[in-house]
Design an enzyme around this catalytic site. Structure first.
Site, short mmCIF file in Angstrom:
data_model
loop_
_atom_site.label_atom_id
_atom_site.label_comp_id
_atom_site.label_asym_id
_atom_site.label_seq_id
_atom_site.Cartn_x
_atom_site.Cartn_y
_atom_site.Cartn_z
N LYS A 69 0.80 -1.23 0.00
CA LYS A 69 0.00 0.00 0.00
C LYS A 69 0.84 1.28 0.00
O LYS A 69 0.45 2.28 -0.58
CB LYS A 69 -0.93 0.03 1.23
CG LYS A 69 -2.14 -0.87 1.09
CD LYS A 69 -3.00 -0.84 2.34
CE LYS A 69 -4.18 0.07 2.14
NZ LYS A 69 -5.26 -0.16 3.11
N ASP A 106 -10.07 4.48 1.52
CA ASP A 106 -10.41 3.96 2.86
C ASP A 106 -11.19 5.00 3.68
O ASP A 106 -12.19 4.67 4.33
CB ASP A 106 -9.15 3.57 3.64
CG ASP A 106 -8.63 2.20 3.25
OD1 ASP A 106 -9.42 1.39 2.71
OD2 ASP A 106 -7.44 1.93 3.48
P1 NAP Z 1 -1.97 -1.46 11.95
O1 NAP Z 1 -1.38 -0.34 11.14
O2 NAP Z 1 -1.18 -2.70 12.16
O3 NAP Z 1 -2.38 -0.84 13.40
C1 NAP Z 1 -2.84 -1.67 14.43
C2 NAP Z 1 -3.39 -0.81 15.56
O4 NAP Z 1 -3.88 -1.67 16.59
C3 NAP Z 1 -2.32 0.07 16.22
O5 NAP Z 1 -2.92 1.24 16.72
C4 NAP Z 1 -1.85 -0.83 17.36
O6 NAP Z 1 -1.24 -0.14 18.42
C5 NAP Z 1 -3.17 -1.40 17.82
N1 NAP Z 1 -2.98 -2.64 18.58
C6 NAP Z 1 -2.68 -3.87 18.11
N2 NAP Z 1 -2.57 -4.75 19.13
C7 NAP Z 1 -2.81 -4.05 20.28
C8 NAP Z 1 -2.84 -4.39 21.66
N3 NAP Z 1 -2.61 -5.65 22.07
N4 NAP Z 1 -3.13 -3.43 22.56
C9 NAP Z 1 -3.38 -2.15 22.14
N5 NAP Z 1 -3.35 -1.76 20.85
C10 NAP Z 1 -3.07 -2.70 19.92
O7 NAP Z 1 -3.37 -1.95 11.34
P2 NAP Z 1 -4.43 -1.08 10.52
O8 NAP Z 1 -4.19 -1.25 9.08
O9 NAP Z 1 -4.46 0.29 11.11
O10 NAP Z 1 -5.78 -1.90 10.87
C11 NAP Z 1 -6.35 -1.85 12.15
C12 NAP Z 1 -7.63 -2.65 12.18
O11 NAP Z 1 -8.59 -2.06 11.31
C13 NAP Z 1 -7.49 -4.10 11.71
O12 NAP Z 1 -8.30 -4.91 12.53
C14 NAP Z 1 -8.01 -4.07 10.29
O13 NAP Z 1 -8.54 -5.32 9.89
C15 NAP Z 1 -9.12 -3.04 10.42
N6 NAP Z 1 -9.42 -2.36 9.14
C16 NAP Z 1 -10.71 -2.43 8.70
C17 NAP Z 1 -11.06 -1.79 7.55
C18 NAP Z 1 -12.49 -1.86 7.08
O14 NAP Z 1 -12.73 -1.64 5.89
N7 NAP Z 1 -13.43 -2.11 7.96
C19 NAP Z 1 -10.09 -1.07 6.80
C20 NAP Z 1 -8.78 -1.01 7.29
C21 NAP Z 1 -8.46 -1.67 8.47
P3 NAP Z 1 0.37 0.01 18.46
O15 NAP Z 1 0.69 1.16 17.54
O16 NAP Z 1 0.66 0.30 19.87
O17 NAP Z 1 0.95 -1.29 17.98
#
Ligand code: NAP
Length: 276
Positions: A69, A106
């Site tokens: 991405k 997004d």
């Molecule tokens: P990412 O860049 O990997 O970010 C993950 C986020 O979750 C970070 O803020 C991380 O905090 C936090 N996190 C993970 N494990 C944690 C824990 N044990 N305790 C506290 N915080 C934790 O992922 P992303 O791309 O932003 O995606 C995040 C979520 O959104 C995913 O579940 C993804 O499937 C979903 N999503 C959905 C859509 C949709 O269309 N509905 C679109 C995009 C993403 P740290 O920075 O501290 O690691």
């Protein structure tokens, strides 16, 4: 006009789990379009060559997901402002002149999901965002774009929330993760952008004492569809919106650009992704 059958696909690695081909395939069938949308498992080292070759094979565009991405931005000939702001693209358009145009839908999908599924006024009050990963960046950019004036942000890793504040400026206030619940005081839009609450991950637990029943609450996690966070917010009297709609709405602009029809996101479309 070319009489080639238009092709599109989703580029990532791994990619077999992606449901995008089911979604676009459903729309192609629904609108009687002679075209195809496929999984494209592409290694980082092959990305440049693949992007150069795809238009010659009849591809009119592609979605892009992990791990490409960010890197596709540097390979595109033009980039929309929103993709540049987010620092990542999820939609590519291969133009007739061979140039690659990169966009990020997004944030659009996020906003459309709330508009379609809640009585939501983005200007009603502050937004509280949990998480500061890639998805949070798109959510914040779109909230700023629709006129939210105050964005409260909390993330386990403070450095990442600070980085977003540095980018998005004075509208963003950073809260300590241990005090994340205090962001909810007076918040009218509440969003979980962390991966907590997803199947296989720990639950997303935040005290909801300060949550107003007038708030619209959404979770980007859509497996399960109804997360404990959404259920608890609903018990509090809030309108709640699941994350599946965001996934559906972000796909619509790409489909329209590639295949010439703006697809409708309706209940039948939702069912496509809910079925196994
Ligand atoms: P990412 O860049 O990997 O970010 C993950 C986020 O979750 C970070 O803020 C991380 O905090 C936090 N996190 C993970 N494990 C944690 C824990 N044990 N305790 C506290 N915080 C934790 O992922 P992303 O791309 O932003 O995606 C995040 C979520 O959104 C995913 O579940 C993804 O499937 C979903 N999503 C959905 C859509 C949709 O269309 N509905 C679109 C995009 C993403 P740290 O920075 O501290 O690691």
């Amino acid at each position: 006009m070319s009489n080639k059958i238009p092709l599109a696909g989703v580029i990532g690695s791994p990619i077999a789990h992606s449901r995008s081909p089911d979604l676009h395939g459903f729309w192609l069938k629904r609108y009687g379009i002679k075209g195809h949308y496929v999984h494209l498992d592409v290694a980082q080292s092959d990305l440049v060559e693949v992007l150069r070759t795809m238009p010659k094979m009849g591809f009119v565009g592609a979605n892009v997901t992990i791990p490409h991405k960010e890197s596709v931005l540097a390979l595109a000939d033009s980039v929309t402002d929103r993709a540049a702001l987010i620092g990542a693209a999820n939609t590519l358009i291969f133009r007739a002149d061979g140039k690659i145009h990169a966009d990020n839908t997004d944030g659009y999908g996020f906003v459309e999901n709330l508009r379609a599924n809640a009585d939501w006024d983005p200007k009603a009050g502050p937004a509280a965002i949990f998480g500061a990963g890639g998805a949070a960046r798109a959510v914040i950019a779109s909230l700023v774009d629709v006129g939210v004036t105050e964005i409260r942000l909390s993330n386990r890793t403070r450095l990442r929330s600070n980085a977003l504040k540095a980018e998005f400026g004075s509208k963003v206030t950073v809260f300590e993760w241990v005090h994340a619940g205090s962001m909810l005081e007076g918040a009218m839009t509440v969003v979980n952008t962390t991966s907590l609450g997803m199947v296989g991950k720990p639950e997303f637990k935040v005290p909801l004492d300060a949550l107003s029943p007038k708030a619209v609450v959404t979770d980007l996690v859509y497996t399960p569809l109804r997360t404990a966070f959404l259920e608890n917010a609903a018990k509090n009297g809030c309108q709640t919106v699941d994350g599946l709609g965001m996934l559906l709405h972000q796909a619509a602009p790409g489909f329209e650009r590639w295949f010439g029809v703006r697809p409708e996101v309706d209940d039948e479309t939702r069912q496509v992704l809910l079925s196994e």
